[in-house]
Design a protein around this motif. Structure first.
Motif, PDB file in Angstrom:
ATOM      1  N   LEU A   1       0.830  -1.206   0.000  1.00  0.00           N
ATOM      2  CA  LEU A   1       0.000   0.000   0.000  1.00  0.00           C
ATOM      3  C   LEU A   1       0.858   1.247   0.000  1.00  0.00           C
ATOM      4  CD1 LEU A   1      -2.770   1.300   0.140  1.00  0.00           C
ATOM      5  CD2 LEU A   1      -2.691   1.056   2.639  1.00  0.00           C
TER       6      LEU A   1
ATOM      7  N   ARG B   1       0.931   3.936  -3.223  1.00  0.00           N
ATOM      8  CA  ARG B   1       0.537   5.318  -2.963  1.00  0.00           C
ATOM      9  C   ARG B   1       1.639   6.294  -3.373  1.00  0.00           C
ATOM     10  NH1 ARG B   1      -2.878   6.469   2.581  1.00  0.00           N
ATOM     11  NH2 ARG B   1      -4.798   5.367   1.987  1.00  0.00           N
TER      12      ARG B   1
ATOM     13  N   SER C   1      -4.031  -1.232 -10.129  1.00  0.00           N
ATOM     14  CA  SER C   1      -5.309  -0.602  -9.785  1.00  0.00           C
ATOM     15  C   SER C   1      -6.476  -1.300 -10.480  1.00  0.00           C
ATOM     16  CB  SER C   1      -5.278   0.878 -10.166  1.00  0.00           C
ATOM     17  OG  SER C   1      -5.114   1.041 -11.567  1.00  0.00           O
TER      18      SER C   1
ATOM     19  N   LYS D   1      -7.352  -4.506  -8.612  1.00  0.00           N
ATOM     20  CA  LYS D   1      -8.123  -4.264  -7.387  1.00  0.00           C
ATOM     21  C   LYS D   1      -9.561  -3.876  -7.704  1.00  0.00           C
ATOM     22  CE  LYS D   1      -4.705  -4.760  -4.389  1.00  0.00           C
ATOM     23  NZ  LYS D   1      -4.706  -5.803  -3.336  1.00  0.00           N
TER      24      LYS D   1
ATOM     25  N   GLU E   1     -10.803  -1.741  -0.939  1.00  0.00           N
ATOM     26  CA  GLU E   1      -9.724  -1.849  -1.925  1.00  0.00           C
ATOM     27  C   GLU E   1     -10.103  -1.172  -3.238  1.00  0.00           C
ATOM     28  OE1 GLU E   1      -7.739  -6.103  -0.507  1.00  0.00           O
ATOM     29  OE2 GLU E   1      -9.198  -6.040  -2.143  1.00  0.00           O
TER      30      GLU E   1
ATOM     31  N   GLN F   1     -12.000   1.499  -3.512  1.00  0.00           N
ATOM     32  CA  GLN F   1     -11.877   2.940  -3.309  1.00  0.00           C
ATOM     33  C   GLN F   1     -10.417   3.371  -3.398  1.00  0.00           C
ATOM     34  OE1 GLN F   1     -14.552   4.843  -3.060  1.00  0.00           O
ATOM     35  NE2 GLN F   1     -13.339   6.723  -2.966  1.00  0.00           N
ATOM     36  N   GLU F   2      -9.526   2.589  -2.810  1.00  0.00           N
ATOM     37  CA  GLU F   2      -8.103   2.905  -2.883  1.00  0.00           C
ATOM     38  C   GLU F   2      -7.596   2.792  -4.324  1.00  0.00           C
ATOM     39  OE1 GLU F   2      -4.416   4.057  -1.537  1.00  0.00           O
ATOM     40  OE2 GLU F   2      -6.228   3.888  -0.307  1.00  0.00           O
TER      41      GLU F   2
ATOM     42  N   TRP G   1      -5.705   5.409  -7.313  1.00  0.00           N
ATOM     43  CA  TRP G   1      -4.542   5.117  -8.155  1.00  0.00           C
ATOM     44  C   TRP G   1      -4.886   5.261  -9.635  1.00  0.00           C
ATOM     45  CZ3 TRP G   1      -3.301  -0.238  -5.472  1.00  0.00           C
ATOM     46  CH2 TRP G   1      -3.021  -0.010  -4.123  1.00  0.00           C
TER      47      TRP G   1
ATOM     48  N   TYR H   1      -4.791  12.942  -0.363  1.00  0.00           N
ATOM     49  CA  TYR H   1      -5.186  11.575  -0.017  1.00  0.00           C
ATOM     50  C   TYR H   1      -3.997  10.622  -0.132  1.00  0.00           C
ATOM     51  CZ  TYR H   1      -7.529   7.058  -0.196  1.00  0.00           C
ATOM     52  OH  TYR H   1      -7.907   5.772   0.055  1.00  0.00           O
ATOM     53  N   LEU H   2      -3.244  10.742  -1.207  1.00  0.00           N
ATOM     54  CA  LEU H   2      -2.133   9.815  -1.445  1.00  0.00           C
ATOM     55  C   LEU H   2      -0.967  10.030  -0.503  1.00  0.00           C
ATOM     56  CD1 LEU H   2      -2.138   9.824  -5.354  1.00  0.00           C
ATOM     57  CD2 LEU H   2      -3.008   8.036  -3.861  1.00  0.00           C
TER      58      LEU H   2
ATOM     59  N   VAL I   1       0.095   5.719   6.384  1.00  0.00           N
ATOM     60  CA  VAL I   1      -0.488   4.378   6.232  1.00  0.00           C
ATOM     61  C   VAL I   1      -0.314   3.619   7.549  1.00  0.00           C
ATOM     62  CG1 VAL I   1      -0.386   2.209   4.961  1.00  0.00           C
ATOM     63  CG2 VAL I   1       0.066   4.382   3.800  1.00  0.00           C
TER      64      VAL I   1
END
Length: 446
Positions: free
Chosen positions: A71, A75, A110, A113, A121, A123-124, A128, A441-442, A446
């Motif tokens: 992660l 990111r 991405s 996922k 996952e 949303q994350e 990306w 956000y990125l 973490v």
């Protein structure tokens, strides 16, 4: 005894004499989180990638970050892509040369996922994907470049486009707009040589790509074993000449519609002019992206010629015009003192006249200079030579204008500019706000 010693330690702890445990102390951060935070802070300082640090950032993500928690690594890679979209043209061109595999890896991760991950996952992965789309939108990538990187970049993008089309969610709707915009941009471009079905035409187009690549490298003709091609050092901010040649060939093929004789002749003309010693700046501009493949394919020999060659052609054209001036033959009348009673008493019946040559009426060296300049400044000269313009004439009255007041012409000063009563308020830069939100956000811990 051991029991008495334990009781003494317990009593001392209750009395406050024993060692004090700091319950508020936080556990130390993992090493990869410390490295991630330092990486993000360097990018957020300027919110763009400096030219001197791009190679270092790519080295960290490709080597050092391989041992990070996934992660944190993805990111950081997505944050680099967003900052890259805000960077200079030189930095983006350098990224195309060495960073496209990283872009493809982030996009592929991405999409995976999005297709099989959970809600969190997805949303994350959506963040990306947005970073990849921002980067693709800013890079000067054409359809031919995507075909050259179809395994690492083209196929993951196709999977993302199909997922956005079949998925019914807010995240898919957010990704659908930029994905469709990129698809429309690439579909308008001609089909690259690698996608040709006909083997013969594919071979011809591949040969033309080699010809254009030779011109971009400064090679005027095919290299032989006796005279190998010179090694040309590329500048750090230059696009790969193979990709640029493929894009130019695709634009050339779209311009002529097929691999006909004009298509081949224009390709040879491009190589001959690009390989000229005085066209080093033009080659740099093409490889830097200042001249698009479409603009280069539309240029003729006059536009591709170096400045020194243009001046030689202008001088030669001027000399040819001077030599082609038509001369009139006029009679030379005798003047006083030459045995004649006078010019007024001369008649055509006394003796044959003596003829002499004079330049054509109205032709002068200044006129030839102006004609040889290919019309430069002709419009300005015409405006200065015009007499004072008369006021505009009004049209004659028509049955529809009877009984209506005749509009009077208004003469406004040339320096007067009409301005609206209320100027529109500029809207905020929505794209910049979206990038700022994505970067925040990125860069979260973490």
């Amino acid at each position: 005894p051991a029991g008495a010693e334990d009781e003494d330690d317990f009593d001392a702890l209750l009395d406050g004499a024993g060692p004090v445990l700091d319950e508020s102390a936080e556990p130390p951060e993992p090493a990869d989180e410390v490295a991630r935070r330092a990486f993000a802070q360097r990018l957020l300082c300027a919110k763009r990638v400096p030219e001197s640090e791009l190679h270092e950032f790519l080295t960290i993500l490709n080597k050092d970050a391989s041992s990070w928690e996934p992660l944190r690594r993805w990111r950081c890679a997505a944050l680099l892509l967003v900052c890259l979209a805000r960077s200079s043209r030189v930095v983006r061109a350098a990224f195309v040369s060495e960073g496209l595999p990283l872009l493809g890896a982030v996009l592929q991760e991405s999409v995976g996922k999005l297709e099989t991950g959970s809600a969190g996952e997805r949303q994350e992965a959506g963040m990306w994907s947005l970073a990849c789309l921002w980067c693709l939108r800013a890079l000067s990538l054409g359809r031919a470049t995507l075909w050259e990187h179809r395994q690492s970049l083209g196929k993951p993008f196709d999977r993302l486009h199909r997922w956005c089309g079949k998925e019914k969610s807010a995240l898919a709707a957010e990704l659908r707009a930029p994905t469709s915009a990129l698809c429309r941009r690439w579909r308008r471009q001609p089909k690259p040589a690698g996608q040709e079905v006909s083997g013969e035409q594919k071979a011809v187009r591949s040969k033309v790509i080699e010809i254009i690549q030779q011109g971009l490298m400064g090679i005027s003709g095919g290299a032989s074993p006796a005279s190998p091609a010179p090694v040309v050092a590329m500048s750090p901010g230059a696009l790969p000449n193979r990709l640029v040649a493929a894009e130019v060939e695709a634009a050339l093929f779209g311009r002529f519609g097929s691999a006909n004789s004009e298509y081949k002749q224009h390709a040879r003309m491009l190589r001959s002019n690009l390989a000229l010693a005085g066209n080093a700046k033009l080659r740099e501009r093409v490889l830097a992206g200042d001249v698009t493949p479409e603009e280069l394919a539309a240029m003729g020999s006059d536009e591709l010629a170096p400045d020194a060659l243009r001046e030689q052609r202008r001088v030669a054209k001027l000399q040819a015009m001077k030599e082609s001036v038509v001369e009139d033959v006029l009679p030379r009348l005798p003047s006083k003192g030459e045995g004649s009673p006078g010019r007024d008493s001369y008649t055509w019946y006394t003796a044959p006249p003596v003829f002499m040559k004079s330049p054509a009426r109205g032709a002068s060296s200044g006129d030839l200079e102006g004609a040889a300049a290919a019309g430069e400044g002709s419009s300005a000269a015409k405006e200065e030579a015009k007499p004072n313009e008369l006021p505009p004439l009004l049209p004659p009255p028509t049955p529809f204008q009877l009984g209506m007041p005749t509009p009077q012409p208004t003469h406004r000063d040339a320096t007067e500019h009409h301005e609206p009563d209320v100027l529109p308020t500029p809207a905020p830069d929505d794209e910049d706000e979206e990038q700022e939100t994505l970067m925040k956000y990125l860069s979260k811990p973490v």
